[in-house]
Design a protein around this motif. Structure first.
Motif, short mmCIF file in Angstrom:
data_model
loop_
_atom_site.label_atom_id
_atom_site.label_comp_id
_atom_site.label_asym_id
_atom_site.label_seq_id
_atom_site.Cartn_x
_atom_site.Cartn_y
_atom_site.Cartn_z
N SER A 209 0.85 -1.18 0.00
CA SER A 209 0.00 0.00 0.00
C SER A 209 0.89 1.24 0.00
CB SER A 209 -0.90 -0.02 1.24
OG SER A 209 -1.62 1.17 1.37
N PRO A 210 0.49 2.30 -0.71
CA PRO A 210 -0.73 2.44 -1.51
C PRO A 210 -0.60 1.78 -2.87
CG PRO A 210 0.57 4.43 -1.68
CD PRO A 210 1.30 3.54 -0.71
N VAL A 211 -1.74 1.49 -3.50
CA VAL A 211 -1.76 1.02 -4.87
C VAL A 211 -2.78 1.84 -5.65
CG1 VAL A 211 -1.02 -1.33 -4.32
CG2 VAL A 211 -3.47 -0.80 -4.39
N VAL A 212 -2.55 1.96 -6.95
CA VAL A 212 -3.45 2.69 -7.84
C VAL A 212 -4.02 1.72 -8.86
CG1 VAL A 212 -3.68 4.56 -9.51
CG2 VAL A 212 -2.16 4.84 -7.54
N GLY A 213 -5.34 1.59 -8.88
CA GLY A 213 -5.98 0.73 -9.86
C GLY A 213 -6.76 -0.41 -9.25
N LEU A 214 -7.99 -0.57 -9.70
CA LEU A 214 -8.84 -1.66 -9.20
C LEU A 214 -8.27 -3.02 -9.57
CD1 LEU A 214 -11.61 -1.96 -7.71
CD2 LEU A 214 -12.63 -2.28 -9.99
N GLU A 215 -7.40 -3.05 -10.57
CA GLU A 215 -6.81 -4.33 -11.00
C GLU A 215 -6.06 -5.03 -9.87
OE1 GLU A 215 -3.98 -1.07 -12.60
OE2 GLU A 215 -6.14 -1.39 -12.36
N HIS A 216 -5.63 -4.29 -8.85
CA HIS A 216 -4.89 -4.89 -7.75
C HIS A 216 -5.77 -5.79 -6.87
CE1 HIS A 216 -1.14 -2.74 -8.44
NE2 HIS A 216 -1.87 -1.70 -8.77
#
Length: 222
Positions: A209-216
């Motif tokens: 975390s953090p991550v950007v994108g629903l793909e995660h």
């Protein structure tokens, strides 16, 4: 997180997106809508943080960064749908809360971005046209900016803001004797709700975390 349903607060709950998210959370058996956070409703984030497991932020660019910092420091996970804010506040931010920034919650839009990234490896040039309702404050949209980041080469972005639109994007590729267009349309805000609920359920299990994108939380190994 607490035992039992995940306790969710929606920041920006008085807006159109916040209203839709609140209703979706209320309709999920494994989630509990604990707080609707919005100045218009007389509820401040700091007053309810201690009661929450996850906050969904759909506020404004000038509000979102502060909300994210407050959540992380309080050990509350946060799913951010607001775009146009400075992600730099996440650098070296300490706290137990995990952060998932979603440029777009629609699963079809996530697929559109993935397909565009792949196509950019094989076709000469591309441009993005993103179209949103005229109340959207930022331009380009978070979806368009993230799409361009995922693609190879320099990708110009064109923004349209008109009444009657919801959220639309097309990526147009050109090469010798051919074009390819990849387009996604959100006809209503209902398209975002499965992705919002997925993010709320999965944000606490993020390995980083953090991550950007629903793909995660949508794809294995994203």
């Amino acid at each position: 997180m607490s035992d039992g349903p995940i306790r969710v607060g929606v920041a920006g709950a008085a807006g159109k997106m916040g209203t839709a998210i609140s209703a979706a959370v209320e309709g999920a058996d494994d989630l509990e809508l604990t707080a609707r956070i919005d100045p218009a409703l007389g509820v401040a984030l700091e007053d309810v943080l201690g009661d929450l497991d996850v906050v969904v932020d759909v506020t404004r660019p000038d509000v979102a960064a502060g909300n994210v910092v407050a959540c992380v420091r309080a050990g509350v996970h946060v799913v951010v749908g607001t775009s146009g804010w400075d992600h730099g506040v996440l650098d070296d931010l300490e706290g137990d809360g995990k952060v998932l920034v979603a440029p777009n919650f629609a699963i079809g839009a996530v697929l559109m971005m993935r397909f565009a990234a792949e196509a950019s490896k094989h076709l000469a040039k591309a441009e993005i046209v993103e179209l949103h309702h005229d109340q959207k404050l930022d331009r380009p949209s978070g979806t368009a900016a993230q799409t361009a980041r995922l693609m190879e080469g320099e990708v110009p972005i064109h923004s349209v803001r008109l009444p009657g639109l919801v959220a639309h994007q097309e990526v147009i590729f050109g090469d010798l004797g051919q074009t390819l267009t990849i387009r996604h349309d959100s006809i209503s805000r209902d398209s975002f709700m499965p992705g919002v609920l997925l993010a709320v359920r999965r944000v606490g299990g993020l390995e980083r975390s953090p991550v950007v994108g629903l793909e995660h939380v949508l794809f294995d190994g994203a």
